[in-house]
Every structure is written in C-alpha cells, then in structure tokens.
Enzyme design. Structure first.
Site, PDB file in Angstrom:
ATOM      1  N   GLY A  62       0.825  -1.085   0.012  1.00 31.02           N
ATOM      2  CA  GLY A  62      -0.279  -0.024  -0.094  1.00 31.02           C
ATOM      3  C   GLY A  62       0.926   1.279   0.096  1.00 31.02           C
ATOM      4  N   ALA A  88       0.225   4.666  -0.885  1.00 26.88           N
ATOM      5  CA  ALA A  88      -0.230   5.879  -1.124  1.00 26.88           C
ATOM      6  C   ALA A  88       0.505   6.892  -0.137  1.00 26.88           C
ATOM      7  CB  ALA A  88      -1.750   5.780  -0.751  1.00 26.88           C
ATOM      8  N   VAL A  89      -0.048   8.050   0.352  1.00 29.30           N
ATOM      9  CA  VAL A  89       0.788   8.799   1.172  1.00 29.30           C
ATOM     10  C   VAL A  89       1.337   8.280   2.432  1.00 29.30           C
ATOM     11  CG1 VAL A  89       0.518  10.872   2.733  1.00 29.30           C
ATOM     12  CG2 VAL A  89      -1.124  10.680   0.643  1.00 29.30           C
ATOM     13  N   GLY A  99       1.894   4.537   3.211  1.00 31.87           N
ATOM     14  CA  GLY A  99       2.735   3.668   2.796  1.00 31.87           C
ATOM     15  C   GLY A  99       4.029   4.175   2.283  1.00 31.87           C
ATOM     16  N   ARG A 136      -1.181  -2.257  -5.295  1.00 34.08           N
ATOM     17  CA  ARG A 136      -2.018  -2.818  -6.382  1.00 34.08           C
ATOM     18  C   ARG A 136      -1.789  -2.336  -7.496  1.00 34.08           C
ATOM     19  NH1 ARG A 136      -8.519  -1.831  -5.890  1.00 34.08           N
ATOM     20  NH2 ARG A 136      -7.514   0.343  -5.928  1.00 34.08           N
ATOM     21  N   ASN A 145      -6.429   3.293   9.770  1.00 34.85           N
ATOM     22  CA  ASN A 145      -7.194   3.759  10.727  1.00 34.85           C
ATOM     23  C   ASN A 145      -8.421   2.765  10.636  1.00 34.85           C
ATOM     24  OD1 ASN A 145      -5.779   5.833  11.735  1.00 34.85           O
ATOM     25  ND2 ASN A 145      -6.862   7.366  10.253  1.00 34.85           N
ATOM     26  N   HIS A 187      -7.251   9.135  19.975  1.00 34.48           N
ATOM     27  CA  HIS A 187      -6.231  10.020  19.417  1.00 34.48           C
ATOM     28  C   HIS A 187      -6.903  10.814  18.497  1.00 34.48           C
ATOM     29  CE1 HIS A 187      -3.555  11.444  16.544  1.00 34.48           C
ATOM     30  NE2 HIS A 187      -2.398  11.813  17.401  1.00 34.48           N
ATOM     31  N   GLU A 246      -7.898  14.710  18.545  1.00 33.10           N
ATOM     32  CA  GLU A 246      -7.443  15.829  17.711  1.00 33.10           C
ATOM     33  C   GLU A 246      -8.612  16.616  17.342  1.00 33.10           C
ATOM     34  OE1 GLU A 246      -5.072  13.747  14.598  1.00 33.10           O
ATOM     35  OE2 GLU A 246      -6.446  14.616  13.068  1.00 33.10           O
ATOM     36  N   TYR A 247      -9.667  15.988  17.027  1.00 31.46           N
ATOM     37  CA  TYR A 247     -11.009  16.880  16.710  1.00 31.46           C
ATOM     38  C   TYR A 247     -11.375  18.016  17.765  1.00 31.46           C
ATOM     39  CZ  TYR A 247     -13.207  13.703  13.111  1.00 31.46           C
ATOM     40  OH  TYR A 247     -13.427  13.114  11.879  1.00 31.46           O
ATOM     41  N   LYS A 263     -13.068  12.035   8.035  1.00 31.69           N
ATOM     42  CA  LYS A 263     -13.282  10.448   7.520  1.00 31.69           C
ATOM     43  C   LYS A 263     -13.653   9.520   8.448  1.00 31.69           C
ATOM     44  CE  LYS A 263      -9.583  10.554   4.231  1.00 31.69           C
ATOM     45  NZ  LYS A 263      -8.048  10.284   3.925  1.00 31.69           N
TER      46      LYS A 263
HETATM   47  P1  NBP Z   1      -5.756   5.672   1.279  1.00 31.05           P
HETATM   48  O1  NBP Z   1      -6.493   5.488   2.576  1.00 31.05           O
HETATM   49  O2  NBP Z   1      -5.964   6.744   0.314  1.00 31.05           O
HETATM   50  O3  NBP Z   1      -5.484   4.270   0.522  1.00 31.05           O
HETATM   51  C1  NBP Z   1      -4.980   4.271  -0.718  1.00 31.05           C
HETATM   52  C2  NBP Z   1      -4.121   2.843  -0.808  1.00 31.05           C
HETATM   53  O4  NBP Z   1      -5.072   1.674  -0.804  1.00 31.05           O
HETATM   54  C3  NBP Z   1      -3.462   2.534  -2.120  1.00 31.05           C
HETATM   55  O5  NBP Z   1      -2.206   1.739  -1.972  1.00 31.05           O
HETATM   56  C4  NBP Z   1      -4.527   1.925  -3.016  1.00 31.05           C
HETATM   57  O6  NBP Z   1      -4.131   1.028  -3.859  1.00 31.05           O
HETATM   58  C5  NBP Z   1      -4.946   0.899  -1.755  1.00 31.05           C
HETATM   59  N1  NBP Z   1      -6.105   0.084  -2.018  1.00 31.05           N
HETATM   60  C6  NBP Z   1      -7.485   0.325  -2.253  1.00 31.05           C
HETATM   61 BR1  NBP Z   1      -7.956   2.164  -2.423  1.00 31.05          BR
HETATM   62  N2  NBP Z   1      -8.248  -0.481  -2.646  1.00 31.05           N
HETATM   63  C7  NBP Z   1      -7.445  -1.527  -2.417  1.00 31.05           C
HETATM   64  C8  NBP Z   1      -7.731  -2.769  -2.812  1.00 31.05           C
HETATM   65  N3  NBP Z   1      -9.069  -3.336  -3.207  1.00 31.05           N
HETATM   66  N4  NBP Z   1      -6.968  -3.762  -2.720  1.00 31.05           N
HETATM   67  C9  NBP Z   1      -5.520  -3.401  -2.675  1.00 31.05           C
HETATM   68  N5  NBP Z   1      -5.165  -2.018  -2.217  1.00 31.05           N
HETATM   69  C10 NBP Z   1      -6.278  -1.167  -2.301  1.00 31.05           C
HETATM   70  O7  NBP Z   1      -4.128   5.762   1.508  1.00 31.05           O
HETATM   71  P2  NBP Z   1      -3.515   6.564   2.859  1.00 31.05           P
HETATM   72  O8  NBP Z   1      -4.097   8.326   3.055  1.00 31.05           O
HETATM   73  O9  NBP Z   1      -1.841   6.578   2.598  1.00 31.05           O
HETATM   74  O10 NBP Z   1      -3.892   5.895   4.234  1.00 31.05           O
HETATM   75  C11 NBP Z   1      -3.523   4.513   4.549  1.00 31.05           C
HETATM   76  C12 NBP Z   1      -4.245   4.155   5.817  1.00 31.05           C
HETATM   77  O11 NBP Z   1      -3.741   5.134   6.890  1.00 31.05           O
HETATM   78  C13 NBP Z   1      -5.475   4.525   6.086  1.00 31.05           C
HETATM   79  O12 NBP Z   1      -6.172   3.487   6.752  1.00 31.05           O
HETATM   80  C14 NBP Z   1      -5.794   5.909   6.440  1.00 31.05           C
HETATM   81  O13 NBP Z   1      -6.940   6.302   6.951  1.00 31.05           O
HETATM   82  C15 NBP Z   1      -4.609   5.765   7.656  1.00 31.05           C
HETATM   83  N6  NBP Z   1      -3.975   7.020   7.772  1.00 31.05           N
HETATM   84  C16 NBP Z   1      -3.751   8.153   6.884  1.00 31.05           C
HETATM   85  C17 NBP Z   1      -3.164   9.269   7.302  1.00 31.05           C
HETATM   86  C18 NBP Z   1      -2.941  10.247   6.138  1.00 31.05           C
HETATM   87  O14 NBP Z   1      -2.736  11.586   6.530  1.00 31.05           O
HETATM   88  N7  NBP Z   1      -3.211  10.417   5.039  1.00 31.05           N
HETATM   89  C19 NBP Z   1      -2.869   9.518   8.587  1.00 31.05           C
HETATM   90  C20 NBP Z   1      -3.026   8.388   9.622  1.00 31.05           C
HETATM   91  C21 NBP Z   1      -3.640   7.348   9.282  1.00 31.05           C
HETATM   92  P3  NBP Z   1      -4.095   1.734  -5.500  1.00 31.05           P
HETATM   93  O15 NBP Z   1      -2.992   2.719  -5.712  1.00 31.05           O
HETATM   94  O16 NBP Z   1      -3.842   0.396  -6.345  1.00 31.05           O
HETATM   95  O17 NBP Z   1      -5.376   2.363  -5.613  1.00 31.05           O
END
Ligand code: NBP
Length: 474
Positions: free
Chosen positions: A10, A12-13, A15, A34, A105, A188, A192-193, A264
């Site tokens: 994973g 995204a941001v 990972g 993916r 989360n 947490h 934060e909220y 969220k």
């Molecule tokens: P996102 O929550 O936006 O998730 C995107 C990731 O999920 C991508 O790698 C995407 O793959 C993958 N994905 C999806 Br959507 N559907 C999938 C599936 N069916 N099979 C496999 N992979 C799949 O990413 P994020 O913002 O980096 O957050 C990741 C986690 O960390 C979340 O639970 C989020 O709540 C938590 N979090 C986020 C933050 C923040 O500031 N963003 C802070 C703290 C915690 P793809 O690239 O192929 O679409």
C-alpha cells in the site's frame, strides 16, 4: 540476493513515506502496491532520497519471496474492504509464524475479526495506529500497535527506530492485546478533533470580538506556542495565519477557504464509543457536531437573513482578551484530554476486552510524531505516574490547580462569546464538564423524580438506604 527485513503493502501517502522512513533507518524493505505506478514512484524516491535499501515489486509472489522468514508485512491500504481484499491475496502466500500489521485507521472490531481468521492459519496479526500524517510517516510517526505480545516482539526492533524519538524514548509502545492499538488511535483522533475545534473557537473570538488581524493572530499563536500551549496544532495554526493567498488574490489564504469541514470517520467512532461506554465526551462531541453543522453551508447561508443575533460586545481590552482566551483554551484542553483518557480506560476495563492499558505510556508516545503532540502530554504522563488509577485527569493536584486558576478567565470568555452570539461549543462544553464534575450535587434528583413520576423507575434517597418510589399524584 539478501532478503528484506520487512515488507510494506500500500504505497499511497502513508505507505510510501513510511517505507522510505524504514529504509532510511537501515532496514532493507520490499514494497508492493495494487497499481504498479506507485511502486515505481516509491523506488524512484528511494533512489533520489539517498539510495535507500528499498526494492519494489510488481508481482505479489515476488514480493513475498523477497522477505526474510518469519515474514513481517505492514499494510497501509484504505481501511475496510481494501484491507480484507489485501489479506485475501496475502494469506495464501504466507506461512505459520508470519506477521501482518495493518497500519491504517481501522475500526477495531475488524482487526479482531481478521486476527482470529488469519490466526487459524497460524499467522499473527496486529492493528497499529500510525499518526503524524505524511511528514510523520516519513520522519518519525507516533505508532500504536496492538495485538499478541509475540507479534510485538517481531515488530519492535524495527518500529523502535522508525517512530519519532523524544526525551524518554521512541513514540511507540505495545499498547495491548486485540484491537487496542486501533482503539487508542481512534481516541487520539477524537482528541485531535477536540483540539482543532477549541483552536477554531479561540480564533473566532479573537477575530470577531477582539478584531485581531491575521498578522496579529499569527503573533498570538506563535507566542502561545512558546508557553503552556506549545503543540503541533498551535504551531501550524500560527503558520496558517501568515500564509498569503496563493491564487493571486489580496490577503491571506485562510480567508478564502470555504467554511465546510471534511472528515473521515474516526471522530464519529470516538463519540459513538463514548456513548457506548457511558463516558461523557462533550468536547469531542462538540467538535463532531460543529463539523456536521459546518457541512450545512447552503442551509446556513439561506438561514442567515432570518435571524438577528446580538451585537458583538465592544470595548473589550484586547490584551486581556488574548490572555483570557489562552487560559480558556488550556483549561478546555485539559477537559478534552481527560475525556479521551477516561474513554480509553473504560474500553480497557470492559470485561469483554480486559486490555490492561497503561494511560501514562499512551500519553508518552503522543509526545512526538503525532498530530496532537504537545508539551503538556509529558505532564499528563506524570499525572498517571503519580496515580495510575486517577479517576479523572482534572483531579490530579497539578491540573486541578491549573483549572482553578484559569476558571475566571474561562468563564469570562464563554460569557463574552455567548453575549456576542458566537458559538463556542468546545469551550462551553468543556466548562460544563468541569462544572458538573466539580459540583457535589447536581439537579439529577429532579430527573430521577420525573423518571419515577412517569415510569416508576424508582430512586435512592440521600438520608437512608433502600430503593423508593412515590405516589406522585395524590
Ligand atoms: P488511502 O487510505 O487513500 O488508501 C490508498 C491505498 O489503498 C492505495 O495503496 C490503494 O491502492 C490501496 N487500495 C485500495 Br483504495 N483498494 C484496494 C484494494 N481493493 N486492494 C488493495 N489495495 C487497495 O491511503 P493513505 O492516505 O496513505 O492511508 C492509508 C491508511 O492510513 C488509511 O487507513 C488511513 O486512514 C490511514 N492514515 C492516513 C493518514 C493520512 O494523513 N493520509 C494519517 C494516518 C492514518 P491503489 O494505488 O492500487 O489504488
């Protein structure tokens, strides 16, 4: 080829940045996503950010094959169904003794369900809250892992280096068993909220009643960040007021941002959990309600001409107002953290969980890396060190003293806001929490009388033992 110490799925941001952080700390890491584009971006970044030991894979089988056994795999995919889908793909490729860690989360019962399911195949599972957003993930987040102790022992050598480091160690600790890591991360986020809402209310009063300009607000928040309110959120708030519009308009960006808050879900879960556990959480609930109401932008615009609010109170001494608001913000914040800590304790003590959570060490790992990091978390830790069974943070000697000292300013601010027609649900909800907690007798006697009147719900008396019911209508 030597094998990677850890794998991350994973990209995204969160990972992507966490993977780079792990690699930078000297742990060779394999990554997979993916959609392959993010794998390539991550590999490119690893190269550009110091030739970090990170290897990207387009095929999941190759990724799994690259990992040292027993395997350690951290998932950072979107919570909910994507996590189940990822587990379904991973598990057939894993072996007993391997470990999957969900860093998202996630709603904690989902983690417990998944841990049970993969546990039947001998695979270990943890739910690990990660806070600090993009910057935290890259440079050192606060991490809240929950699950079996054997799983923690496999994860600890890595996360101890990857987490933010503060004066008394890394901002990571084994939170407890089951879904406790997700739970603590959820609270947490609820805190934060609350923090964000309280800061927004301080802004509203200072701007609307005090007439402070953005430059003055920048100065005030910057000064506050050097004292008892020192925290990440106060620091970024100061920076926000300094930011000029980036689309070519006159003035500051903050004034062009639509007053409609996104969310969220973790704040909503916290308030739901507080209700489920009969824990009062008015500050966090006020923050959530404020987000709901902010969302009704069109309705609010349409409603505005139908009402005439009071005139804003004038002639207020600006310096006094700024100092009062600082004190009100600090006192409200104590109440908000007290609510969050009490919710964690209630969930921990729930016989269905029996998590045995240590509130002091939880406060400690929030001192760095995360969004609610603040100087006063050290003092919260000390309060629980003094008395691990403290029924409420507010009655710790030091915090009680501070609340007592700040009461006059706190009441002045809430009174001024109410008189001026400015909603301060976080400040006033916190003050009401304090006032209800500190008063030995509340009007609940009348509510009990009403309940007995219409429903024979019975009541207790203050002067003798037993359960009573009255003939209310003679
Ligand atoms: P996102 O929550 O936006 O998730 C995107 C990731 O999920 C991508 O790698 C995407 O793959 C993958 N994905 C999806 Br959507 N559907 C999938 C599936 N069916 N099979 C496999 N992979 C799949 O990413 P994020 O913002 O980096 O957050 C990741 C986690 O960390 C979340 O639970 C989020 O709540 C938590 N979090 C986020 C933050 C923040 O500031 N963003 C802070 C703290 C915690 P793809 O690239 O192929 O679409």
């Amino acid at each position: 080829m030597s094998q990677s110490k850890v794998g991350l799925v994973g990209l995204a941001v969160m990972g992507q940045n966490l993977a780079l952080n792990i690699a930078e700390k000297g742990f060779p890491i394999s990554v997979w996503n993916r959609s392959p584009g993010k794998v390539d971006t991550t590999v490119e970044r690893a190269k550009n950010e110091g030739n970090l030991p990170l290897t990207g894979y387009h095929e999941l089988e190759d990724f799994i094959g690259s990992l040292e056994r027993p395997r350690r795999i951290i998932m950072l995919v979107k919570a909910g169904k994507p996590v189940d889908a990822t587990i379904d793909r991973l598990v057939p490729l894993l072996e007993p003794g391997d470990l999957i860690v969900d860093g998202g989360n996630e709603w904690y019962p989902n983690t417990e369900r998944r841990a049970k399911a993969v546990g039947e195949k001998g695979i270990m599972y943890m739910g690990m809250g990660v806070s600090g957003g993009e910057e935290g993930a890259r440079n050192g987040p606060s991490m809240m892992p929950g699950g079996p102790i054997e799983a923690w022992q496999m994860l600890q050598p890595i996360v101890a280096h990857v987490a933010a480091q503060v004066d008394d160690g890394p901002c990571v600790v084994h939170i407890g068993p089951g879904g406790s890591g997700n739970y603590v991360k959820m609270v947490h986020n609820g805190i934060e909220y609350g923090d964000m809402q309280l800061i927004a209310e301080a802004y509203d009063i200072l701007k609307t009643v005090g007439g402070l300009t953005n430059e003055e607000l920048h100065q005030v928040f910057d000064t506050w960040n050097k004292g008892e309110l020192e925290s990440f959120l106060v620091e970024i708030t100061a920076q926000i007021f300094a930011k000029k519009d980036d689309e070519g308009q006159d003035g500051h960006l903050v004034d062009y941002i639509l007053d409609k808050t996104g969310m969220k879900g973790t704040g909503r879960w916290t308030v739901m959990e507080a209700a489920d556990n009969s824990v009062a959480a008015p500050t966090m609930a006020a923050a959530l309600d404020a987000r709901f109401l902010s969302g009704l932008k069109e309705e609010r615009v349409a409603a505005a001409p139908h009402f005439k609010g009071p005139d804003v109170v004038t002639g207020v001494d600006k310096a006094q107002l700024i100092d009062d608001v600082r004190q009100a913000l600090y006192a409200s914040k104590i109440c908000s953290y007290a609510q969050g800590m009490n919710l964690i304790r209630a969930a921990s003590n729930d016989p269905e969980h029996n998590w045995g959570l240590d509130l002091g060490s939880i406060a400690r790992i929030w001192k760095g890396g995360c969004i609610i990091r603040a100087a006063f978390l050290d003092r919260i830790k000390q309060a629980y060190d003094r008395d691990a069974n403290l029924p409420n943070l507010m009655i710790d000697g030091e915090f009680a003293k501070e609340l007592n000292e700040r009461q006059p300013a706190w009441r002045r601010v809430v009174g001024l806001a109410v008189a001026s027609g400015i909603a301060v649900p976080g400040f006033s909800g916190s003050l009401a929490y304090f006032d209800q907690y500190r008063r030995a007798r509340l009007p609940a006697n009348l509510v009990q009388a009403q309940r007995d009147f219409f429903g024979r719900h019975t009541f207790k008396r203050t002067d003798k033992e037993g359960t009573f019911s009255a003939m209310w209508e003679e």
